[in-house]
Design a protein around this motif. Sequence first.
Motif, PDB file in Angstrom:
ATOM      1  N   ASP A 275       0.852  -1.190   0.000  1.00 48.00           N
ATOM      2  CA  ASP A 275       0.000   0.000   0.000  1.00 48.00           C
ATOM      3  C   ASP A 275       0.889   1.242   0.000  1.00 48.00           C
ATOM      4  OD1 ASP A 275      -1.792   2.054   0.457  1.00 48.00           O
ATOM      5  OD2 ASP A 275      -2.967   0.938   1.944  1.00 48.00           O
ATOM      6  N   GLU A 276       0.957   1.903  -1.136  1.00 44.01           N
ATOM      7  CA  GLU A 276       1.825   3.070  -1.282  1.00 44.01           C
ATOM      8  C   GLU A 276       1.309   4.292  -0.532  1.00 44.01           C
ATOM      9  OE1 GLU A 276       2.343   3.662  -5.451  1.00 44.01           O
ATOM     10  OE2 GLU A 276       3.537   1.825  -5.712  1.00 44.01           O
ATOM     11  N   ASP A 277       0.080   4.229  -0.033  1.00 45.71           N
ATOM     12  CA  ASP A 277      -0.483   5.364   0.703  1.00 45.71           C
ATOM     13  C   ASP A 277      -0.035   5.402   2.157  1.00 45.71           C
ATOM     14  OD1 ASP A 277      -1.887   6.243  -1.516  1.00 45.71           O
ATOM     15  OD2 ASP A 277      -3.675   5.071  -1.023  1.00 45.71           O
ATOM     16  N   ILE A 278       0.605   4.342   2.624  1.00 44.95           N
ATOM     17  CA  ILE A 278       1.026   4.292   4.024  1.00 44.95           C
ATOM     18  C   ILE A 278       2.339   5.042   4.219  1.00 44.95           C
ATOM     19  CG2 ILE A 278       1.783   2.788   5.908  1.00 44.95           C
ATOM     20  CD1 ILE A 278      -0.120   0.657   4.905  1.00 44.95           C
ATOM     21  N   GLN A 279       2.358   5.947   5.185  1.00 49.29           N
ATOM     22  CA  GLN A 279       3.573   6.662   5.581  1.00 49.29           C
ATOM     23  C   GLN A 279       4.134   5.959   6.813  1.00 49.29           C
ATOM     24  OE1 GLN A 279       4.841   9.407   3.966  1.00 49.29           O
ATOM     25  NE2 GLN A 279       6.622   9.404   5.317  1.00 49.29           N
TER      26      GLN A 279
END
Length: 297
Positions: A275-279
């Motif tokens: 998930d590329e949206d996770i920081q």
Amino acid sequence: MTLLVITGPTAVGKTSLCIDIAKHYGIPIINADSRQIYRELRIGTATPTEEQLRSVKHYFVGSISIDDYYNASMYEQDVLTLLDEQFKHSPIQLLTGGSMMYIDAVCNGIDDIPTIREDIREEMKRRYAEEGLEVLCEDLKRLDPEHYEIVDRKNHRRVIHALEICYQTGTTYSSFRKQEKKQRPFRIVKIGLNREREELYNRINQRVDQMMDDGLLDEVRSLQDKRSNNALNTVGYKEMFTYLDGTWSLEEAVERMKGNTRRYARKQLTWFKRDEDIQWFHPSQKEDILKYISQYE
């Protein structure tokens, strides 16, 4: 309106950090751990302590019995209903946990997976009884290698369900998990917590030892007559049941529990890192996390 989603592998340190963040914003915590939702499973699921539960309002912790039927789709609807009410009180809400499907259900929605035909269901039951789980896992690896990498291969129900979809539809179970993302009437901000592998594994080992000291074996013993319940087909309970059966020594059961928990943590990270949206942050970076969140207030 913003929904904060704070996730990460088991034992990484989500609970204490999220309590601090919830206190900072004066908001409750919405639990996204699919086992902590059961009131009978407290020690083996590392449910927040009574003191922690008193310090911040928690939703979906010990809210149903293992005798109750519950799934990710029901959780999705329950959380969305709760958020409708909670956003009236604060423009920021907090959801936290490590159950991948529960988090996906809230953020993306549940895919429209077809009902399995009875003939396919019976055939898969027969194969499981006659051929065993290992053969079915190899079949899933051939038919849907993507889902094979993330499914709990010790959980025969999940392996069988994925195979049922493959055989009924002629396509992969993974393909049904990639349907169009449902739009939500709020912004979703995802934060991942992680530690160096050795540090995380040490915490997992210490947590298991603490569970044993807290009385996990007695908790499991009290649930023996319900051991066929799917809620108990999970790390910690399975190993203790095997000990109580006389198959393993207690020492071996504890070591297996540690190893299986570490394996589960790796699986969680594999899922979340797609998930590329996770920081990502270390749990000790509370001030950095609060600064990051402040962009979305």
